[in-house]
Design a protein around this motif. Structure first.
Motif, PDB file in Angstrom:
ATOM      1  N   MET A   1       0.841  -1.189   0.000  1.00  0.00           N
ATOM      2  CA  MET A   1       0.000   0.000   0.000  1.00  0.00           C
ATOM      3  C   MET A   1       0.882   1.247   0.000  1.00  0.00           C
ATOM      4  SD  MET A   1      -3.075  -0.361   2.758  1.00  0.00           S
ATOM      5  CE  MET A   1      -4.560  -1.145   2.291  1.00  0.00           C
ATOM      6  N   THR A   2       0.494   2.220  -0.761  1.00  0.00           N
ATOM      7  CA  THR A   2       1.186   3.499  -0.726  1.00  0.00           C
ATOM      8  C   THR A   2       0.661   4.305   0.454  1.00  0.00           C
ATOM      9  OG1 THR A   2      -0.459   4.666  -2.067  1.00  0.00           O
ATOM     10  CG2 THR A   2       1.314   3.496  -3.265  1.00  0.00           C
ATOM     11  N   ASP A   3       1.339   5.389   0.763  1.00  0.00           N
ATOM     12  CA  ASP A   3       0.840   6.265   1.834  1.00  0.00           C
ATOM     13  C   ASP A   3      -0.549   6.790   1.495  1.00  0.00           C
ATOM     14  OD1 ASP A   3       3.193   5.818   3.194  1.00  0.00           O
ATOM     15  OD2 ASP A   3       3.881   7.904   3.121  1.00  0.00           O
ATOM     16  N   ASP A   4      -0.775   7.141   0.223  1.00  0.00           N
ATOM     17  CA  ASP A   4      -2.104   7.615  -0.185  1.00  0.00           C
ATOM     18  C   ASP A   4      -3.159   6.542   0.066  1.00  0.00           C
ATOM     19  OD1 ASP A   4      -1.140  10.097  -1.010  1.00  0.00           O
ATOM     20  OD2 ASP A   4      -0.934   9.483  -3.110  1.00  0.00           O
ATOM     21  N   ASP A   5      -2.837   5.276  -0.277  1.00  0.00           N
ATOM     22  CA  ASP A   5      -3.771   4.170  -0.041  1.00  0.00           C
ATOM     23  C   ASP A   5      -4.057   4.004   1.446  1.00  0.00           C
ATOM     24  OD1 ASP A   5      -3.789   3.545  -2.786  1.00  0.00           O
ATOM     25  OD2 ASP A   5      -2.172   2.068  -2.567  1.00  0.00           O
TER      26      ASP A   5
END
Length: 168
Positions: A1-5
């Motif tokens: 997961m990205t930080d945005d996710d």
């Protein structure tokens, strides 16, 4: 997961909770000044974009006294000062983040860009050896929570810091 996710997933997870409004940039800067280190970016974004406390597996302590206490402390400043014991101080940059109950805390390392997580659990050994790194970033730690794999009690993957502790 990205930080945005992660931000989107945490927002969705707490959407039905009555949490404080997000913190201000001034509130973040005040904590960074007190600690002497910048806050890890993901944690900063969570406080600025999700809420000033209350999110996470055991409810992150607020940056300011929002009136919603998520521990025995009104805010992260009080929690940080409570841990500032001259006889056994926390290493520089380690900040109490979540009161897990039964004297256990989740802490975060402001000196690491990815926010390495630490555990405070005096019931596993003794007060002198209660602090140990978890070997997880904040993102990994939150992912465990979001996937339902966060343990309720002691962390099974906690790194032992004092194998020769007499209480161990």
């Amino acid at each position: 997961m990205t930080d945005d996710d992660l931000i989107v997933a945490v927002q969705a997870r707490v959407a039905d909770q009555d949490l404080p409004e997000p913190a201000s940039a001034d509130d973040v800067r005040a904590i960074e000044h007190m600690v002497g280190q910048p806050m890890p970016l993901l944690l900063r974004r969570l406080y600025l974009e999700v809420a000033d406390g209350g999110f996470g597996p055991w409810d992150v302590v607020s940056l300011t006294d929002t009136g919603d206490w998520f521990s025995d402390c009104a805010d992260i400043t009080e929690a940080y000062r409570d841990f500032a014991d001259p006889e056994s101080p926390l290493p520089p940059g380690i900040v109490p983040l979540m009161d897990r109950g039964c004297a256990m805390w989740a802490l975060i390392d402001f000196k690491t860009a990815d926010g390495q997580m630490w555990d405070w659990d005096p019931s596993l050994c003794c007060g002198e050896h209660a602090l140990a790194p978890l070997g997880q970033s904040l993102a990994q730690w939150l992912t465990d929570w979001l996937h339902g794999t966060m343990p309720d009690g002691s962390y099974p993957h906690r790194e032992v810091t004092a194998k020769d502790c007499p209480a161990h």
